[in-house]
Design an enzyme around this catalytic site. Sequence first.
Site, PDB file in Angstrom:
ATOM      1  N   HIS A 113       1.922   4.340  -3.148  1.00  0.00           N
ATOM      2  CA  HIS A 113       1.873   5.805  -3.079  1.00  0.00           C
ATOM      3  C   HIS A 113       3.159   6.415  -3.643  1.00  0.00           C
ATOM      4  CE1 HIS A 113      -1.849   5.993  -0.928  1.00  0.00           C
ATOM      5  NE2 HIS A 113      -1.384   5.476   0.198  1.00  0.00           N
ATOM      6  N   HIS A 130       0.834  -1.198   0.000  1.00  0.00           N
ATOM      7  CA  HIS A 130       0.000   0.000   0.000  1.00  0.00           C
ATOM      8  C   HIS A 130       0.873   1.254   0.000  1.00  0.00           C
ATOM      9  CE1 HIS A 130      -3.601   2.398   1.429  1.00  0.00           C
ATOM     10  NE2 HIS A 130      -2.611   3.178   1.851  1.00  0.00           N
ATOM     11  N   GLU A 131       1.868   1.283   0.894  1.00  0.00           N
ATOM     12  CA  GLU A 131       2.722   2.467   0.997  1.00  0.00           C
ATOM     13  C   GLU A 131       3.625   2.613  -0.224  1.00  0.00           C
ATOM     14  OE1 GLU A 131       2.557   4.888   3.116  1.00  0.00           O
ATOM     15  OE2 GLU A 131       0.918   3.902   4.170  1.00  0.00           O
TER      16      GLU A 131
END
Length: 225
Positions: A26, A22-23
């Site tokens: 980004h 998820h990170e």
Amino acid sequence: MNETLYLISAAIIPVVLAITVHEVAHGFVARQHGDDTAARAGRLTLNPLRHVDPFGTVLLPGILLLTGLPPFGFAKPVPVNFMNLENPKRDMVWVAAAGPAVNLFMAIGWAILSNLGAYMSGDLQIWFADMAQIGIAANVVLMVFNMIPLPPLDGGRVAVGLLPHALARPLAQTERYGLLIIFGLLLVPSLINAAFGTNWHPVWAIIQPVVKFLYTAIDKMFLFV
């Protein structure tokens, strides 16, 4: 095997992947749109140790698992300088949405992998099935939770990027208090429940219908065997 250790063994891989990827998503999308802050900070890596936040990555998911709630958490936020983006207001939407989008794809991936359990037997089959189900649940919960329209959650930043300036500006200004509000909504009910023996989880009550719908749809849609 002790029940707690069994649960940890089944949850550790899907939960860590859900948070870590998820990170990274980004930072990767930010780099594609002109900001390499995350890359220069060494955060575009799947090494989970580079993304661990003691509370969000370890304590919070552990508490939720042990109290019977679906696991979710967060890592150290990947640094993004939105002013470096080619079009800050527009590209903020893509950067913020990248994390939840990746969680959706990973939930689907775990649902597809769950079909492999049909070719296993005994304890391994049960363990693999539990890991796949946790993988679906962890990613769906993380996706839905992060899309709550409150900065600094991804949904808040998506809303800031999509709303007209007159509405986006006051919403963006709530970001300085956003984490305090989120922690309060998560931790205060837990303290009240512990003190009075209640079962009050306002955040879960809000996101539960969406989580259940997506979890059931993904689980059924990609069950082939």
